[in-house]
Design an enzyme around this catalytic site. Structure first.
Site, PDB file in Angstrom:
ATOM      1  CG  HIS A   1      -4.039   4.654  -0.981  1.00  5.81           C
ATOM      2  ND1 HIS A   1      -3.068   3.503  -0.977  1.00  5.81           N
ATOM      3  CD2 HIS A   1      -4.112   4.818  -2.399  1.00  5.81           C
ATOM      4  CE1 HIS A   1      -2.687   3.063  -2.238  1.00  5.81           C
ATOM      5  NE2 HIS A   1      -3.275   3.785  -3.232  1.00  5.81           N
TER       6      HIS A   1
ATOM      7  CG  ASP B   1      -1.781   1.231   1.336  1.00  4.99           C
ATOM      8  OD1 ASP B   1      -1.534   2.343   0.651  1.00  4.99           O
ATOM      9  OD2 ASP B   1      -3.029   0.911   1.556  1.00  4.99           O
ATOM     10  CG  HIS B   2       1.893   4.133  -3.201  1.00 10.20           C
ATOM     11  ND1 HIS B   2       0.529   3.986  -3.784  1.00 10.20           N
ATOM     12  CD2 HIS B   2       1.830   5.359  -3.353  1.00 10.20           C
ATOM     13  CE1 HIS B   2       0.010   5.053  -4.240  1.00 10.20           C
ATOM     14  NE2 HIS B   2       0.439   5.682  -4.044  1.00 10.20           N
TER      15      HIS B   2
HETATM   16  C1  BG6 Z   1      -2.977   4.461  -6.650  1.00  8.87           C
HETATM   17  C2  BG6 Z   1      -4.349   4.395  -7.182  1.00  8.87           C
HETATM   18  O1  BG6 Z   1      -3.143   3.300  -5.814  1.00  8.87           O
HETATM   19  O2  BG6 Z   1      -2.972   5.431  -6.201  1.00  8.87           O
HETATM   20  C3  BG6 Z   1      -4.584   5.701  -8.490  1.00  8.87           C
HETATM   21  O3  BG6 Z   1      -4.638   3.224  -8.116  1.00  8.87           O
HETATM   22  C4  BG6 Z   1      -4.310   6.825  -7.605  1.00  8.87           C
HETATM   23  O4  BG6 Z   1      -5.674   5.562  -8.845  1.00  8.87           O
HETATM   24  C5  BG6 Z   1      -2.846   6.858  -6.972  1.00  8.87           C
HETATM   25  O5  BG6 Z   1      -4.071   7.870  -8.681  1.00  8.87           O
HETATM   26  C6  BG6 Z   1      -2.539   8.065  -6.248  1.00  8.87           C
HETATM   27  O6  BG6 Z   1      -1.067   7.923  -5.849  1.00  8.87           O
HETATM   28  P1  BG6 Z   1      -0.296   9.309  -5.184  1.00  8.87           P
HETATM   29  O7  BG6 Z   1       0.733   8.861  -4.520  1.00  8.87           O
HETATM   30  O8  BG6 Z   1      -0.014  10.099  -6.377  1.00  8.87           O
HETATM   31  O9  BG6 Z   1      -1.424   9.850  -4.223  1.00  8.87           O
END
Ligand code: BG6
Length: 502
Positions: free
Chosen positions: A257, A194-195
């Site tokens: 997230h 979950d980045h």
């Molecule tokens: C991803 C989603 O997990 O997170 C995308 O699949 C989204 O739809 C992205 O745009 C958002 O990541 P960040 O790091 O740009 O907030």
């Protein structure tokens, strides 16, 4: 990887943890994630000498490509997407260990091409048999790849499996994927991405709460009025209609997230910062969340509108999207964490595509001062204190406090005490993937989701989605470039509250 570190300001800011020598195998190497995130992250790690001394990367995908073609494409990707300057010497060091294998998993025989490449590379680069497999393919092939990799465990060195999101499409499919994984891997070998957990500002939430004595005593229902979490994007769905039509905002952001941000905000202090202690506390929060009633969940879909002055199409007009699509691009909800600390304290959360501004924030709104003696003298009613964690952009933390406006009388105005990463550390923040790749190589799963968390997350989402089957909202119900459907605002207005506007 011996590249000189030249920026003295980085001194003391970089981690010095050294992972074991290993090979990183990326499945889905022709995809967007590999190009936009994984290779730029690997380059930044090489730039800072954070990769193992003996290291190699093997890209695997269906497309036929030579090693050189793949290297060239990744070089361009790094030049385009890396947060660091491009340095030929850094790239060459990384590139010397890059290989590409074209592989179709439906065709069993050809898998040996991968085994052969790995065995050769292991010898050549002296990586000691340690392997990290990164599943960045479309989720439909996760199980196939897990089995293929699992069957070929060599027994030499350690193995780690990084799995991109989404981990399943619902609880049942997540459990089925988990079953396949368990046939070959132990939980400590599995790293579910979950980045958001790799973002500095999200980790800083833990530092803010647990490294400061002043917040924890007031971090509860007695002092907090409510919590607001916003994950707003101005972006549409790019070229991802195939995936997004099935996922929608609830599976794309809310299930992972968003719920992780709630868990980190609400969790009890862990006894230490180890993977199990942290995840034990997070899962308790997820378990304590009850399913919101239908009135407490709002969904939306964007129509045409303007983003930064440019007209953008409606979701239903995006390439690959069904013109009658009922997929939601916005979700807002009022959630409760039913435990001693948070009972009756609402967590209002919202996420959406094509909203007015890109912003991820966690705002802790405290209760008003009980008896401000000078309220009638203020131009506007006294505002409550709010602690705002700016996850992105303008990363930092700010505290809204009331102060006296200079001059006669006793007028109070709200000002912000700000901490900005840019100002305090004078360096760019690492990308989430840099942290997560190194953590997985180190075998540290603290910032990855454990299967019981994933299960709780899906259970909540499945219950919400099941309730949606009963009605058909009139989509689109918000214009691109706005803050979402009016029902999203009403969700808070009904409770006499409002979403923060910066
Ligand atoms: C991803 C989603 O997990 O997170 C995308 O699949 C989204 O739809 C992205 O745009 C958002 O990541 P960040 O790091 O740009 O907030």
């Amino acid at each position: 990887m011996a590249v000189a570190q030249e920026n003295p300001l980085l001194e003391g800011l970089e981690s010095r943890r050294a992972p074991d020598d290993c090979i990183l195998v990326i499945f889905g190497a022709s995809g967007d994630l590999t190009k936009r995130k994984l290779f730029p992250a690997l380059y930044s790690l090489a730039y800072r000498r954070l990769l193992p001394e003996h290291f190699a990367v093997v890209g695997v995908a269906r497309t036929e490509e030579t090693d050189d073609e793949f290297r060239d494409r990744m070089k361009e990707a790094v030049q385009q997407f890396s947060r660091d300057d491009f340095r030929e010497d850094v790239w060459e060091l990384l590139a010397s260990g890059i290989r590409y294998v074209a592989l179709d998993f439906a065709d069993e025989n050809r898998e040996d091409r991968l085994s052969k490449t790995l065995t050769e590379l292991e010898k050549e680069r002296e990586t000691g048999g340690n392997r990290v497999y990164y599943l960045a393919t479309p989720p439909a092939v996760f199980e196939t790849v897990v089995r293929a990799v699992g069957k070929r465990r060599s027994g030499q060195g350690w193995v780690r499996l990084i799995i991109e999101k989404p981990f399943g499409h619902d609880l049942a499919s997540a459990l089925s994927l988990q079953k396949a994984i368990e046939e070959y891997f132990e939980e400590r070998e599995v790293f579910r991405i979950d980045h958001y957990l790799g973002k500095e500002t999200v980790q800083n939430m833990l530092a803010l709460r647990f490294a400061n004595g002043i917040f924890e005593p007031i971090w509860n229902r007695q002092f907090v009025d409510h919590i607001q979490i916003t994950v707003a994007e101005t972006m549409g769905i790019e070229a991802r209609a195939g995936y997004y039509e099935q996922a929608g905002a609830i599976r794309d952001i809310f299930q992972n997230h968003m719920l992780q941000l709630v868990a980190i905000t609400a969790m009890e202090p862990p006894i230490d910062f180890t993977a199990d202690s942290v995840r034990n506390e997070k899962v308790k929060v997820l378990r304590a969340m009850h399913t919101p009633g239908p009135k407490s969940v709002v969904r939306g879909q964007y129509g045409r509108g303007y983003i930064e002055g440019e007209e953008v199409p409606a979701y239903r007009e995006e390439a690959g999207v069904d013109p009658n699509s009922m997929t939601e691009t916005y979700v807002a909800a009022k959630l409760y964490v039913d435990n001693w600390r948070w009972a009756d304290t609402p967590f209002y959360v919202r996420t959406g595509k094509r909203l007015a501004r890109r912003e991820t924030t966690i705002a802790i709104q405290f209760k008003r001062a009980p008896h401000p003696p000078f309220e009638e003298l203020s131009a506007e009613p006294l505002k409550p204190n709010v602690l705002i964690v700016h996850v992105q952009p303008d990363e930092g933390v700010s505290l809204a406090i009331g102060v006296k406006v200079p001059g006669q009388g006793m007028t109070i105005r709200t000002v912000h005490m700000d901490f900005l990463y840019g100002g305090a550390f004078r360096t760019g923040l690492p990308e989430a993937y840099e942290r997560l790749i190194v953590d997985a190589m180190l075998g540290d799963a603290t910032l990855f989701t454990r299967i019981d968390e994933v299960q709780e997350q899906w259970a909540l989402v499945d219950a919400i989605v099941a309730a949606w089957a009963r009605d058909r909202p009139a989509f689109p119900n918000y214009a691109a470039g706005t803050w979402g459907p009016t029902a999203g605002d009403e969700l808070m207005e009904r409770d006499g509250r409002a979403w923060r506007r910066r």
